[in-house]
Write a protein that holds these residues in place. Structure first.
Motif: not given
Lengths: 112, 117
Positions: A91, A99-103, B34, B36, B43-46, B49, B106
Protein backbone atom coordinates in the motif's frame (compact mmCIF):
# COMPACT_ATOMS: atom_id res chain seq x y z
CA UNK A 1 -6.09 -4.90 -7.32
CA UNK A 2 -3.89 -7.14 -5.18
CA UNK A 3 -0.29 -6.63 -6.20
CA UNK A 4 1.18 -9.60 -4.40
CA UNK A 5 1.66 -13.29 -5.10
CA UNK A 6 1.84 -15.87 -2.35
CA UNK A 7 1.86 -19.67 -2.28
CA UNK A 8 -1.59 -21.07 -1.67
CA UNK A 9 -0.59 -23.24 1.26
CA UNK A 10 2.35 -24.29 3.41
CA UNK A 11 3.01 -26.68 6.26
CA UNK A 12 5.43 -26.16 9.12
CA UNK A 13 6.43 -28.40 12.00
CA UNK A 14 5.65 -27.09 15.45
CA UNK A 15 8.67 -25.39 17.00
CA UNK A 16 10.37 -24.80 13.68
CA UNK A 17 10.64 -21.48 11.86
CA UNK A 18 7.89 -20.74 9.36
CA UNK A 19 9.09 -18.77 6.34
CA UNK A 20 6.29 -17.31 4.27
CA UNK A 21 7.29 -15.74 0.95
CA UNK A 22 5.57 -12.93 -0.91
CA UNK A 23 6.30 -11.63 -4.36
CA UNK A 24 5.58 -7.97 -5.06
CA UNK A 25 7.62 -7.37 -8.17
CA UNK A 26 5.66 -4.27 -9.22
CA UNK A 27 6.04 -2.48 -5.89
CA UNK A 28 6.57 1.27 -6.07
CA UNK A 29 9.10 3.24 -4.12
CA UNK A 30 6.57 4.64 -1.68
CA UNK A 31 4.68 1.43 -1.02
CA UNK A 32 4.95 -0.37 2.28
CA UNK A 33 4.64 -4.12 2.72
CA UNK A 34 2.14 -5.23 5.39
CA UNK A 35 1.51 -8.67 6.80
CA UNK A 36 -1.69 -9.80 8.43
CA UNK A 37 -3.07 -13.16 9.42
CA UNK A 38 -6.60 -14.41 9.79
CA UNK A 39 -7.56 -17.23 12.04
CA UNK A 40 -10.79 -18.92 11.08
CA UNK A 41 -13.90 -16.82 11.70
CA UNK A 42 -11.97 -13.86 13.09
CA UNK A 43 -10.89 -10.50 11.69
CA UNK A 44 -7.38 -10.13 10.32
CA UNK A 45 -4.65 -9.53 12.87
CA UNK A 46 -1.81 -7.11 12.13
CA UNK A 47 1.63 -8.71 12.29
CA UNK A 48 4.28 -6.38 10.92
CA UNK A 49 5.07 -3.90 8.16
CA UNK A 50 8.11 -2.37 6.52
CA UNK A 51 9.39 -0.23 3.67
CA UNK A 52 12.91 -1.36 2.83
CA UNK A 53 14.70 -2.30 6.03
CA UNK A 54 14.19 -5.60 7.76
CA UNK A 55 11.84 -5.36 10.70
CA UNK A 56 11.33 -7.43 13.83
CA UNK A 57 8.74 -7.36 16.57
CA UNK A 58 7.47 -9.73 19.22
CA UNK A 59 5.47 -11.71 16.69
CA UNK A 60 7.67 -12.03 13.63
CA UNK A 61 10.48 -10.78 11.44
CA UNK A 62 10.08 -9.25 8.01
CA UNK A 63 12.89 -9.63 5.52
CA UNK A 64 12.64 -7.43 2.41
CA UNK A 65 15.00 -8.04 -0.49
CA UNK A 66 17.27 -5.23 -1.56
CA UNK A 67 15.32 -4.67 -4.79
CA UNK A 68 12.09 -4.79 -2.72
CA UNK A 69 10.47 -7.16 -5.19
CA UNK A 70 9.86 -9.82 -2.60
CA UNK A 71 9.73 -10.33 1.12
CA UNK A 72 9.58 -13.13 3.66
CA UNK A 73 7.67 -13.25 6.90
CA UNK A 74 9.40 -15.36 9.50
CA UNK A 75 7.68 -16.85 12.52
CA UNK A 76 10.71 -18.00 14.49
CA UNK A 77 9.14 -20.82 16.50
CA UNK A 78 5.78 -21.79 15.05
CA UNK A 79 3.07 -23.02 17.40
CA UNK A 80 -0.26 -24.65 16.65
CA UNK A 81 -1.93 -21.29 17.28
CA UNK A 82 -0.06 -19.85 14.31
CA UNK A 83 -2.20 -21.92 11.95
CA UNK A 84 -3.97 -19.25 9.88
CA UNK A 85 -4.17 -17.58 6.50
CA UNK A 86 -1.36 -15.07 6.08
CA UNK A 87 -1.82 -12.07 3.82
CA UNK A 88 0.89 -9.90 2.32
CA UNK A 89 -0.35 -6.48 1.17
CA UNK A 90 1.37 -3.49 -0.40
CA UNK A 91 0.00 0.00 0.00
CA UNK A 92 1.27 3.50 -0.80
CA UNK A 93 2.47 5.63 2.07
CA UNK A 94 1.31 8.81 0.37
CA UNK A 95 -1.64 9.91 -1.72
CA UNK A 96 -5.21 8.76 -1.44
CA UNK A 97 -4.56 5.04 -1.53
CA UNK A 98 -5.28 4.14 2.06
CA UNK A 99 -7.16 1.04 1.05
CA UNK A 100 -5.95 -2.51 1.54
CA UNK A 101 -6.70 -4.97 -1.23
CA UNK A 102 -6.32 -8.54 -0.09
CA UNK A 103 -5.01 -11.32 -2.27
CA UNK A 104 -5.65 -14.99 -1.64
CA UNK A 105 -2.96 -15.33 1.03
CA UNK A 106 -1.08 -18.40 2.24
CA UNK A 107 -2.83 -20.95 4.39
CA UNK A 108 -0.23 -22.03 6.95
CA UNK A 109 -0.78 -25.26 8.83
CA UNK A 110 1.45 -25.92 11.83
CA UNK A 111 1.78 -29.64 12.35
CA UNK A 112 2.33 -31.14 15.81
CA UNK B 1 -2.60 -1.63 20.99
CA UNK B 2 -5.33 -0.18 18.83
CA UNK B 3 -8.64 -1.96 19.18
CA UNK B 4 -11.59 -2.02 16.83
CA UNK B 5 -14.88 -3.39 18.08
CA UNK B 6 -17.71 -4.68 15.93
CA UNK B 7 -21.27 -5.34 16.97
CA UNK B 8 -23.10 -7.62 16.67
CA UNK B 9 -20.85 -10.65 16.25
CA UNK B 10 -23.52 -12.54 14.43
CA UNK B 11 -27.06 -11.97 13.33
CA UNK B 12 -29.75 -14.13 11.78
CA UNK B 13 -32.77 -12.48 10.27
CA UNK B 14 -35.53 -12.92 7.75
CA UNK B 15 -35.27 -11.92 4.13
CA UNK B 16 -36.30 -8.32 3.57
CA UNK B 17 -35.02 -7.10 6.91
CA UNK B 18 -32.50 -4.29 7.20
CA UNK B 19 -29.50 -5.00 9.41
CA UNK B 20 -27.16 -2.46 10.98
CA UNK B 21 -23.57 -3.31 11.94
CA UNK B 22 -21.50 -1.01 14.14
CA UNK B 23 -17.76 -0.51 14.03
CA UNK B 24 -16.04 1.41 16.81
CA UNK B 25 -12.46 2.44 17.35
CA UNK B 26 -12.02 2.07 21.10
CA UNK B 27 -8.82 3.88 21.91
CA UNK B 28 -8.13 6.09 18.93
CA UNK B 29 -9.91 8.41 16.55
CA UNK B 30 -10.42 7.20 13.03
CA UNK B 31 -11.31 9.65 10.29
CA UNK B 32 -11.37 6.73 7.89
CA UNK B 33 -12.79 3.27 8.35
CA UNK B 34 -13.14 0.46 5.86
CA UNK B 35 -15.77 -2.20 5.28
CA UNK B 36 -15.01 -5.63 3.85
CA UNK B 37 -17.05 -8.67 2.98
CA UNK B 38 -15.79 -12.23 2.98
CA UNK B 39 -17.53 -15.26 1.56
CA UNK B 40 -16.59 -18.79 2.70
CA UNK B 41 -13.15 -19.93 1.59
CA UNK B 42 -12.50 -16.59 -0.10
CA UNK B 43 -10.37 -13.58 0.69
CA UNK B 44 -11.58 -10.27 2.06
CA UNK B 45 -13.15 -7.98 -0.51
CA UNK B 46 -13.10 -4.24 0.14
CA UNK B 47 -16.60 -2.83 -0.14
CA UNK B 48 -16.22 0.82 0.78
CA UNK B 49 -14.20 3.47 2.53
CA UNK B 50 -16.07 5.30 5.25
CA UNK B 51 -15.09 8.92 5.76
CA UNK B 52 -16.05 10.83 8.89
CA UNK B 53 -18.37 13.71 8.08
CA UNK B 54 -18.65 12.94 4.37
CA UNK B 55 -19.98 10.37 1.94
CA UNK B 56 -18.49 6.93 1.75
CA UNK B 57 -16.53 5.85 -1.29
CA UNK B 58 -17.73 2.55 -2.72
CA UNK B 59 -15.71 0.03 -4.68
CA UNK B 60 -16.81 -0.84 -8.17
CA UNK B 61 -19.75 -3.21 -8.20
CA UNK B 62 -20.90 -2.44 -4.64
CA UNK B 63 -24.39 -0.94 -4.50
CA UNK B 64 -24.37 2.17 -2.36
CA UNK B 65 -28.14 2.08 -1.93
CA UNK B 66 -27.94 -1.48 -0.71
CA UNK B 67 -25.08 -0.98 1.72
CA UNK B 68 -25.60 2.31 3.55
CA UNK B 69 -22.61 3.64 5.42
CA UNK B 70 -22.70 6.35 8.05
CA UNK B 71 -19.60 7.69 9.75
CA UNK B 72 -21.04 10.27 12.11
CA UNK B 73 -18.19 10.48 14.60
CA UNK B 74 -14.47 9.87 14.81
CA UNK B 75 -15.01 6.56 16.59
CA UNK B 76 -18.10 5.07 14.95
CA UNK B 77 -19.02 3.87 11.49
CA UNK B 78 -22.14 1.89 10.70
CA UNK B 79 -23.00 -0.36 7.78
CA UNK B 80 -26.66 -1.01 7.09
CA UNK B 81 -27.58 -3.83 4.75
CA UNK B 82 -30.96 -2.76 3.46
CA UNK B 83 -33.65 -5.27 2.52
CA UNK B 84 -31.24 -8.12 3.02
CA UNK B 85 -31.64 -11.31 0.99
CA UNK B 86 -29.97 -14.70 1.31
CA UNK B 87 -27.24 -13.73 -1.16
CA UNK B 88 -26.19 -11.00 1.28
CA UNK B 89 -25.28 -13.64 3.84
CA UNK B 90 -21.59 -13.19 4.48
CA UNK B 91 -18.90 -12.26 7.00
CA UNK B 92 -18.65 -8.46 7.24
CA UNK B 93 -15.47 -6.96 8.69
CA UNK B 94 -14.51 -3.37 9.42
CA UNK B 95 -11.14 -1.80 9.95
CA UNK B 96 -9.72 1.54 10.98
CA UNK B 97 -6.32 3.09 10.61
CA UNK B 98 -4.79 4.07 13.90
CA UNK B 99 -2.91 7.35 14.01
CA UNK B 100 -2.21 10.12 11.55
CA UNK B 101 0.77 8.74 9.65
CA UNK B 102 -0.34 7.04 6.47
CA UNK B 103 1.99 4.09 6.89
CA UNK B 104 0.36 3.04 10.14
CA UNK B 105 -1.47 -0.26 9.85
CA UNK B 106 -5.19 -0.83 9.78
CA UNK B 107 -6.72 -2.64 12.71
CA UNK B 108 -9.63 -4.95 12.14
CA UNK B 109 -12.71 -5.83 14.07
CA UNK B 110 -13.64 -9.44 14.72
CA UNK B 111 -16.33 -9.40 12.07
CA UNK B 112 -20.08 -9.86 11.92
CA UNK B 113 -21.51 -13.05 10.52
CA UNK B 114 -24.78 -12.26 8.78
CA UNK B 115 -27.20 -15.03 7.87
CA UNK B 116 -30.36 -14.19 5.96
CA UNK B 117 -33.06 -16.83 5.97
Amino acid sequence: DAKTTQPTSMDCAEGRAANLPCNHSTISGNEYVYWYRQIHSQGPQYIIHGLKNNETNEMASLIITEDRKSSTLILPHATLRDTAVYYCIVRPSRGTGNQFYFGTGTSLTVIP
Amino acid sequence: GAVVSQHPSWVICKSGTSVKIECRSLDFQATTMFWYRQFPKQSLMLMATSNEGSKATYEQGVEKDKFLINHASLTLSTLTVTSAHPEDSSFYICSARGGVRRNQPQHFGDGTRLSIL
